[in-house]
Design a protein around this motif. Sequence first.
Motif, PDB file in Angstrom:
ATOM      1  N   ARG A  96       0.700  -1.103   0.165  1.00 33.88           N
ATOM      2  CA  ARG A  96       0.094  -0.111  -0.088  1.00 33.88           C
ATOM      3  C   ARG A  96       1.075   1.077   0.011  1.00 33.88           C
ATOM      4  O   ARG A  96       0.683   2.257  -0.565  1.00 33.88           O
ATOM      5  CB  ARG A  96      -0.782   0.032   1.292  1.00 33.88           C
ATOM      6  CG  ARG A  96      -2.137   0.961   1.080  1.00 33.88           C
ATOM      7  CD  ARG A  96      -3.102   0.762   2.334  1.00 33.88           C
ATOM      8  NE  ARG A  96      -3.560  -0.446   2.331  1.00 33.88           N
ATOM      9  CZ  ARG A  96      -3.306  -1.355   3.352  1.00 33.88           C
ATOM     10  NH1 ARG A  96      -2.654  -0.867   4.604  1.00 33.88           N
ATOM     11  NH2 ARG A  96      -3.744  -2.337   3.472  1.00 33.88           N
ATOM     12  N   ALA A  97       2.102   1.125   0.686  1.00 34.66           N
ATOM     13  CA  ALA A  97       2.712   2.715   0.932  1.00 34.66           C
ATOM     14  C   ALA A  97       3.459   2.619  -0.613  1.00 34.66           C
ATOM     15  O   ALA A  97       3.834   3.677  -0.958  1.00 34.66           O
ATOM     16  CB  ALA A  97       3.946   2.191   1.794  1.00 34.66           C
ATOM     17  N   MET A  98       3.815   1.516  -0.977  1.00 32.62           N
ATOM     18  CA  MET A  98       4.564   1.617  -2.454  1.00 32.62           C
ATOM     19  C   MET A  98       3.684   2.151  -3.542  1.00 32.62           C
ATOM     20  O   MET A  98       3.961   3.007  -4.298  1.00 32.62           O
ATOM     21  CB  MET A  98       4.973   0.089  -2.987  1.00 32.62           C
ATOM     22  CG  MET A  98       5.754   0.099  -4.294  1.00 32.62           C
ATOM     23  SD  MET A  98       4.923  -0.354  -5.913  1.00 32.62           S
ATOM     24  CE  MET A  98       3.950  -1.696  -5.492  1.00 32.62           C
ATOM     25  N   MET A  99       2.305   1.781  -3.547  1.00 31.01           N
ATOM     26  CA  MET A  99       1.513   2.190  -4.228  1.00 31.01           C
ATOM     27  C   MET A  99       1.011   3.564  -4.187  1.00 31.01           C
ATOM     28  O   MET A  99       0.904   4.621  -5.311  1.00 31.01           O
ATOM     29  CB  MET A  99       0.021   1.515  -4.505  1.00 31.01           C
ATOM     30  CG  MET A  99       0.024  -0.127  -4.994  1.00 31.01           C
ATOM     31  SD  MET A  99      -1.643  -0.690  -4.957  1.00 31.01           S
ATOM     32  CE  MET A  99      -1.275  -2.238  -4.156  1.00 31.01           C
ATOM     33  N   ASP A 100       1.089   4.004  -2.940  1.00 29.67           N
ATOM     34  CA  ASP A 100       0.732   5.532  -2.420  1.00 29.67           C
ATOM     35  C   ASP A 100       2.098   6.304  -3.083  1.00 29.67           C
ATOM     36  O   ASP A 100       2.073   7.590  -3.461  1.00 29.67           O
ATOM     37  CB  ASP A 100       0.581   5.679  -1.422  1.00 29.67           C
ATOM     38  CG  ASP A 100      -0.848   5.279  -0.748  1.00 29.67           C
ATOM     39  OD1 ASP A 100      -1.522   5.098  -1.548  1.00 29.67           O
ATOM     40  OD2 ASP A 100      -0.888   4.818   0.433  1.00 29.67           O
ATOM     41  N   THR A 128       3.096  -4.565  -9.083  1.00 33.78           N
ATOM     42  CA  THR A 128       3.644  -5.481  -7.879  1.00 33.78           C
ATOM     43  C   THR A 128       4.943  -4.896  -7.571  1.00 33.78           C
ATOM     44  O   THR A 128       5.175  -5.197  -6.251  1.00 33.78           O
ATOM     45  CB  THR A 128       3.656  -6.770  -8.329  1.00 33.78           C
ATOM     46  OG1 THR A 128       4.567  -6.915  -9.489  1.00 33.78           O
ATOM     47  CG2 THR A 128       2.384  -7.400  -8.834  1.00 33.78           C
ATOM     48  N   ALA A 129       5.644  -4.287  -8.281  1.00 33.64           N
ATOM     49  CA  ALA A 129       7.050  -4.078  -7.713  1.00 33.64           C
ATOM     50  C   ALA A 129       7.606  -2.689  -8.597  1.00 33.64           C
ATOM     51  O   ALA A 129       7.167  -2.468  -9.588  1.00 33.64           O
ATOM     52  CB  ALA A 129       8.189  -5.088  -8.200  1.00 33.64           C
ATOM     53  N   LEU A 130       8.374  -2.032  -7.722  1.00 32.36           N
ATOM     54  CA  LEU A 130       9.027  -0.630  -8.331  1.00 32.36           C
ATOM     55  C   LEU A 130      10.647  -1.100  -8.459  1.00 32.36           C
ATOM     56  O   LEU A 130      11.240  -1.465  -7.576  1.00 32.36           O
ATOM     57  CB  LEU A 130       9.010   0.387  -7.146  1.00 32.36           C
ATOM     58  CG  LEU A 130       9.163   1.718  -7.435  1.00 32.36           C
ATOM     59  CD1 LEU A 130       8.317   2.221  -8.358  1.00 32.36           C
ATOM     60  CD2 LEU A 130       9.077   2.495  -6.079  1.00 32.36           C
ATOM     61  N   LEU A 131      10.842  -0.965  -9.505  1.00 30.93           N
ATOM     62  CA  LEU A 131      12.515  -1.204 -10.105  1.00 30.93           C
ATOM     63  C   LEU A 131      13.230   0.009  -9.661  1.00 30.93           C
ATOM     64  O   LEU A 131      12.676   1.225  -9.845  1.00 30.93           O
ATOM     65  CB  LEU A 131      12.393  -1.619 -11.588  1.00 30.93           C
ATOM     66  CG  LEU A 131      11.403  -2.780 -11.873  1.00 30.93           C
ATOM     67  CD1 LEU A 131      11.420  -2.840 -13.374  1.00 30.93           C
ATOM     68  CD2 LEU A 131      11.877  -3.925 -11.373  1.00 30.93           C
ATOM     69  N   PRO A 132      14.598  -0.314  -9.654  1.00 32.00           N
ATOM     70  CA  PRO A 132      15.533   0.860  -9.578  1.00 32.00           C
ATOM     71  C   PRO A 132      15.755   1.571 -10.820  1.00 32.00           C
ATOM     72  O   PRO A 132      15.391   1.030 -11.894  1.00 32.00           O
ATOM     73  CB  PRO A 132      16.870   0.188  -9.196  1.00 32.00           C
ATOM     74  CG  PRO A 132      16.405  -1.236  -8.723  1.00 32.00           C
ATOM     75  CD  PRO A 132      14.993  -1.598  -9.393  1.00 32.00           C
TER      76      PRO A 132
END
Length: 111
Positions: free
Chosen positions: A52-56, A100-104
Amino acid sequence: MFISTAYAQTAAGAADAGLMGSLTTFAPLILMFVVMYFLMIRPQQKRQKELRAMMDALGKGDEVVTVGGVLGRVTKVTDTYVTIEVAAGTEMVVQKNAVTALLPKGTLKSL
C-alpha cells in the motif's frame, strides 16, 4: 483369578484440578493460535502495508512491473489507475493494484 478388578475414577479427583485443569486443556489450542498469528497473519499484514505504501508513493518516471510481468515507466498517476509506457509511443492503462514491484532507476535501459 488372574485379572484384577478395574475401578473408574471418581468425580472428586477431577474436581481437585479446578481452574488449572481447564487451562491445561486449552493451552495447546491457545498456543496454536499464537503461533499461527506470528507465522501467517502478521507477515501478511506487513506485506500488505508495504504494498500500500509503494502504491501511494508511485510517481511519474518510476519504473514498475505489473502482475502480468509487463515492465514499463509510469507516465501518469491517478487515484485508481496508472498509465505505463511500455515502448516508445506505446502506453497502457492499468489499475494501481496491478503494479507489484518498483524497479531501480535505469533498469529498463539495461534490458
